[in-house]
Design a protein around this motif. Structure first.
Motif, PDB file in Angstrom:
ATOM      1  N   ALA A  53       3.259   2.046  -9.588  1.00 38.19           N
ATOM      2  CA  ALA A  53       2.036   2.038  -8.778  1.00 38.19           C
ATOM      3  C   ALA A  53       1.179   0.821  -9.101  1.00 38.19           C
ATOM      4  CB  ALA A  53       1.250   3.327  -9.011  1.00 38.19           C
ATOM      5  N   LYS A  54       1.040   0.512 -10.378  1.00 35.13           N
ATOM      6  CA  LYS A  54       0.219  -0.643 -10.760  1.00 35.13           C
ATOM      7  C   LYS A  54       0.854  -1.946 -10.293  1.00 35.13           C
ATOM      8  CE  LYS A  54      -2.677  -1.224 -13.696  1.00 35.13           C
ATOM      9  NZ  LYS A  54      -3.577  -1.548 -14.810  1.00 35.13           N
ATOM     10  N   SER A  55       2.178  -2.031 -10.347  1.00 32.42           N
ATOM     11  CA  SER A  55       2.851  -3.237  -9.885  1.00 32.42           C
ATOM     12  C   SER A  55       2.626  -3.433  -8.387  1.00 32.42           C
ATOM     13  CB  SER A  55       4.349  -3.146 -10.181  1.00 32.42           C
ATOM     14  OG  SER A  55       5.040  -4.259  -9.645  1.00 32.42           O
ATOM     15  N   ALA A  56       2.826  -2.378  -7.598  1.00 34.54           N
ATOM     16  CA  ALA A  56       2.607  -2.478  -6.155  1.00 34.54           C
ATOM     17  C   ALA A  56       1.150  -2.795  -5.851  1.00 34.54           C
ATOM     18  CB  ALA A  56       3.034  -1.177  -5.474  1.00 34.54           C
ATOM     19  N   TYR A  59       0.844  -1.199   0.000  1.00 35.63           N
ATOM     20  CA  TYR A  59       0.000   0.000   0.000  1.00 35.63           C
ATOM     21  C   TYR A  59       0.881   1.252   0.000  1.00 35.63           C
ATOM     22  CZ  TYR A  59      -2.459   3.931   2.031  1.00 35.63           C
ATOM     23  OH  TYR A  59      -2.933   5.199   2.283  1.00 35.63           O
ATOM     24  N   PHE A  60       1.859   1.297   0.899  1.00 37.37           N
ATOM     25  CA  PHE A  60       2.726   2.473   0.964  1.00 37.37           C
ATOM     26  C   PHE A  60       3.525   2.633  -0.324  1.00 37.37           C
ATOM     27  CE2 PHE A  60       2.037   2.048   5.586  1.00 37.37           C
ATOM     28  CZ  PHE A  60       1.715   3.372   5.881  1.00 37.37           C
ATOM     29  N   ASP A  61       3.970   1.544  -0.919  1.00 36.50           N
ATOM     30  CA  ASP A  61       4.674   1.625  -2.200  1.00 36.50           C
ATOM     31  C   ASP A  61       3.766   2.192  -3.288  1.00 36.50           C
ATOM     32  OD1 ASP A  61       6.979   0.629  -1.100  1.00 36.50           O
ATOM     33  OD2 ASP A  61       6.858  -1.342  -2.041  1.00 36.50           O
ATOM     34  N   SER A 115       7.921  -2.066  11.898  1.00 37.00           N
ATOM     35  CA  SER A 115       7.591  -0.916  11.066  1.00 37.00           C
ATOM     36  C   SER A 115       6.085  -0.837  10.888  1.00 37.00           C
ATOM     37  CB  SER A 115       8.272  -1.023   9.686  1.00 37.00           C
ATOM     38  OG  SER A 115       7.799  -0.026   8.808  1.00 37.00           O
ATOM     39  N   PHE A 116       5.556   0.370  10.963  1.00 41.98           N
ATOM     40  CA  PHE A 116       4.138   0.548  10.678  1.00 41.98           C
ATOM     41  C   PHE A 116       3.822   0.102   9.250  1.00 41.98           C
ATOM     42  CE2 PHE A 116       0.506   3.376   9.472  1.00 41.98           C
ATOM     43  CZ  PHE A 116      -0.434   2.774  10.297  1.00 41.98           C
ATOM     44  N   MET A 117       4.822   0.165   8.372  1.00 47.37           N
ATOM     45  CA  MET A 117       4.627  -0.240   6.977  1.00 47.37           C
ATOM     46  C   MET A 117       4.555  -1.757   6.822  1.00 47.37           C
ATOM     47  SD  MET A 117       6.941   2.510   4.833  1.00 47.37           S
ATOM     48  CE  MET A 117       8.421   2.287   5.821  1.00 47.37           C
ATOM     49  N   LEU A 118       4.800  -2.486   7.909  1.00 48.52           N
ATOM     50  CA  LEU A 118       4.627  -3.944   7.914  1.00 48.52           C
ATOM     51  C   LEU A 118       3.846  -4.313   9.182  1.00 48.52           C
ATOM     52  CD1 LEU A 118       8.144  -4.931   6.631  1.00 48.52           C
ATOM     53  CD2 LEU A 118       6.032  -5.750   5.589  1.00 48.52           C
TER      54      LEU A 118
END
Length: 340
Positions: free
Chosen positions: A88-91, A73-75, A195-198
């Motif tokens: 963006a589409k890949s992430a 999501y963050f990516d 990490s909040f990102m995980l």
């Protein structure tokens, strides 16, 4: 993720698995809201809304999702803000393919970061915000086996002496990722990372050999970071600028005040974990001696961090409540052991 309104949750220091579950529901709800916003803005350009999107959102509303979902999501957001539509589409595709998980705590080994793109992804998101730059590698089988045994023993100790903490850990963490770090004492390495990102995952150094006592503290430490991420969904805990740097109670390098706040809180949670083990009388003689040293070390780390916070921190009312409750709880623990 934009924060939405939520019920007021307890600001008490003691473990609360129901609060941990509430944090997970909240973050999943915020993620759904943010995904709908992204689709509303970018679907016409990037064709983001399809059957896989509908299935993912439907599942997300009622199931815990693997930590990788938040990193993707963050990516996605970073790529959209950087006007990089292909990235963006890949992430986005990776995000929608992320599996959902049960509450069981899963332990995995990090792949080889020199060749494995998923391992590279993990390392980037776990360590990018920590300021730690050190070699990270896939653990050897014997390192992984020893670490897994320590985790199992540590969870048994915690479940026996502090069942609420054990339940809270399981509510906050669904994946433990094991990795190797530098063995050179003169270079920087890591003990653990979150990490909040995980959200829902932690990274642990598989080379640690302090036994179940040390591992119990590591689990209390890393899950405590998750608690602070959950509370921060209500709003910032610390209002200092990111450029400000202060001495850290747990790191050699100066850290932003948010890092000081985290280190101070998790030190208190580690002290509490050791206190429970000591008062339950489940440790052998050598472990008891080490636990008393660890309690003193964790308590001193908290005091150093607390003094820095009192002197330099600009706290929100939430941040002030949490650290005040933490200080009061640690003073009470100290008195229980008959110390000043």
């Amino acid at each position: 993720m934009a924060a939405s309104g939520c019920d007021v949750v307890s600001r008490e220091f003691e473990p609360d698995p129901l609060r941990a579950f509430a944090f997970d529901r909240r973050i999943r709800g915020d993620l759904i809201d943010s995904l709908h916003h992204i689709v509303g803005v970018y679907d016409e350009e990037l064709s983001l809304r399809d059957d896989s999107y509908e299935r993912f959102v439907a599942n997300l509303s009622r199931k815990k999702v693997h930590p990788l979902a938040y990193s993707y999501y963050f990516d996605t957001v970073v790529a959209l803000e950087g006007e990089k539509p292909s990235e963006a589409k890949s992430a986005w595709r990776h995000l929608l393919a992320t599996p959902f998980v049960e509450q069981a705590l899963r332990i995995r080994d990090l792949g080889d970061p020199t060749t494995d793109t998923l391992a590279q992804h993990y390392v980037r998101h776990y360590l990018s915000g920590s300021g730690i730059e050190c070699p990270v590698y896939s653990p050897r089988p014997e390192e992984s086996a020893a670490s897994r045994a320590m985790i199992s023993e540590a969870m048994v100790l915690i479940e026996h002496t502090d069942p609420l903490l054990a339940q809270e850990i399981r509510a906050l963490i669904c994946e433990i990722l094991l990795a190797g770090g530098s063995t050179d004492k003169s270079s920087m390495t890591f003990d653990g990372a979150s990490s909040f990102m995980l959200w829902g995952g932690i990274l642990l150094n598989a080379l640690r050999r302090g036994g179940a006592l040390e591992m119990a503290q590591m689990l209390a430490h890393e899950s405590a970071h998750g608690l602070l991420y959950g509370w921060a969904l209500e709003g910032p805990l610390v209002l200092n600028g990111d450029e400000e740097r202060y001495p850290s109670p747990l790191r050699r390098d100066p850290r932003p005040m948010e890092g000081i706040y985290h280190a101070t809180f998790v030190s208190a949670r580690m002290a509490r974990c050791v206190h429970k083990l000591l008062t339950a009388d489940v440790l052998d003689h050598d472990q008891t001696v080490q636990a008393k040293l660890d309690f003193a070390t964790n308590k001193m780390a908290f005091r150093r961090g607390y003094e820095t916070i009192k002197k330099h921190a600009k706290l929100s009312s939430l941040g002030q409540d949490l650290i005040s409750n933490t200080h009061a709880a640690l003073v009470a623990l100290d008195h229980e052991l008959g110390k000043d």
